[in-house]
Design a protein around this motif. Structure first.
Motif, mmCIF file in Angstrom:
data_model
loop_
_atom_site.group_PDB
_atom_site.id
_atom_site.type_symbol
_atom_site.label_atom_id
_atom_site.label_comp_id
_atom_site.label_asym_id
_atom_site.label_seq_id
_atom_site.Cartn_x
_atom_site.Cartn_y
_atom_site.Cartn_z
ATOM 1 N N GLU A 1 34.500 41.640 38.504
ATOM 2 C CA GLU A 1 35.875 41.869 39.419
ATOM 3 C C GLU A 1 36.238 42.996 39.280
ATOM 4 O OE1 GLU A 1 38.325 38.507 38.176
ATOM 5 O OE2 GLU A 1 36.253 37.199 38.951
ATOM 6 N N GLN A 2 36.468 43.280 37.915
ATOM 7 C CA GLN A 2 37.314 44.854 37.705
ATOM 8 C C GLN A 2 36.979 45.730 38.517
ATOM 9 O OE1 GLN A 2 40.162 44.364 35.951
ATOM 10 N NE2 GLN A 2 40.234 42.731 36.606
ATOM 11 N N ARG A 3 35.151 46.033 38.389
ATOM 12 C CA ARG A 3 34.197 47.458 38.565
ATOM 13 C C ARG A 3 34.358 47.063 39.922
ATOM 14 N NH1 ARG A 3 30.441 46.699 36.482
ATOM 15 N NH2 ARG A 3 29.384 44.890 37.039
ATOM 16 N N VAL A 4 34.855 46.019 40.449
ATOM 17 C CA VAL A 4 35.157 45.877 42.421
ATOM 18 C C VAL A 4 36.575 46.478 43.011
ATOM 19 C CG1 VAL A 4 34.979 44.125 44.581
ATOM 20 C CG2 VAL A 4 33.311 43.999 43.107
ATOM 21 N N LEU A 5 37.119 45.801 42.022
ATOM 22 C CA LEU A 5 38.920 45.853 42.287
ATOM 23 C C LEU A 5 39.269 47.675 42.220
ATOM 24 C CD1 LEU A 5 40.621 42.991 40.768
ATOM 25 C CD2 LEU A 5 40.158 43.688 43.048
ATOM 26 N N SER A 6 38.710 47.912 40.952
ATOM 27 C CA SER A 6 38.421 49.821 40.936
ATOM 28 C C SER A 6 38.060 50.474 42.037
ATOM 29 C CB SER A 6 38.024 49.961 39.541
ATOM 30 O OG SER A 6 38.286 49.679 38.486
ATOM 31 N N TYR A 7 37.134 50.064 42.274
ATOM 32 C CA TYR A 7 36.129 50.398 43.519
ATOM 33 C C TYR A 7 37.189 50.742 44.895
ATOM 34 C CZ TYR A 7 33.561 51.125 47.788
ATOM 35 O OH TYR A 7 32.334 51.311 48.639
ATOM 36 N N LEU A 8 37.717 49.254 44.810
ATOM 37 C CA LEU A 8 38.435 49.118 46.291
ATOM 38 C C LEU A 8 39.714 50.009 46.087
ATOM 39 C CD1 LEU A 8 37.866 45.482 46.571
ATOM 40 C CD2 LEU A 8 36.584 47.599 48.335
#
Length: 122
Positions: free
Chosen positions: A76-83
């Motif tokens: 989740e943290q990786r996806v939010l950072s990417y977005l």
């Protein structure tokens, strides 16, 4: 809590992150518009390229898009950072319900994260 992300533009065909489930559906109360000015991948500072954003409009439906379920705190943290980088011109994060069937009053996904940019008609 599980993170759901709703894509209404390029996130439909070019996700760019791993996810556990994909649901095709629509959101209510918004229409898809090419109002966002962007120099990311297109345009210049003097003449920004047009990219999609959402405009609130009562009784509108933004069809079709895709909601992605992302699980695991690290992912989740990786996806939010990417977005945050990919959707860098957003002004608003909204959590909207995603519907799959026009005859249903119940959403297929409750509270999917949607990135929205301010209207820019330069």
């Amino acid at each position: 809590m599980v993170l759901w992300v709703f894509g209404y533009g390029s996130l439909i065909w070019k996700v760019g992150f791993s996810y556990d489930e994909r649901v095709v559906g629509y959101i209510k109360g918004y229409k898809r518009v090419f109002y966002q000015g962007s120099t990311n991948h297109r345009g210049t500072p003097q003449h920004p390229g047009r990219t999609l954003t959402l405009e609130p409009l009562e009784d509108a439906i933004c069809q079709w898009g895709a909601a992605y379920r992302v699980s695991g705190r690290e992912n989740e943290q990786r996806v939010l950072s990417y977005l945050e980088v990919r959707e860098k011109n957003h002004d608003l994060r909204a959590y909207l319900d995603v519907y799959m069937d026009s005859s249903s009053t119940e959403p297929a996904v409750s509270g999917a994260l949607v990135f929205i940019a301010t209207k820019d008609k330069k």
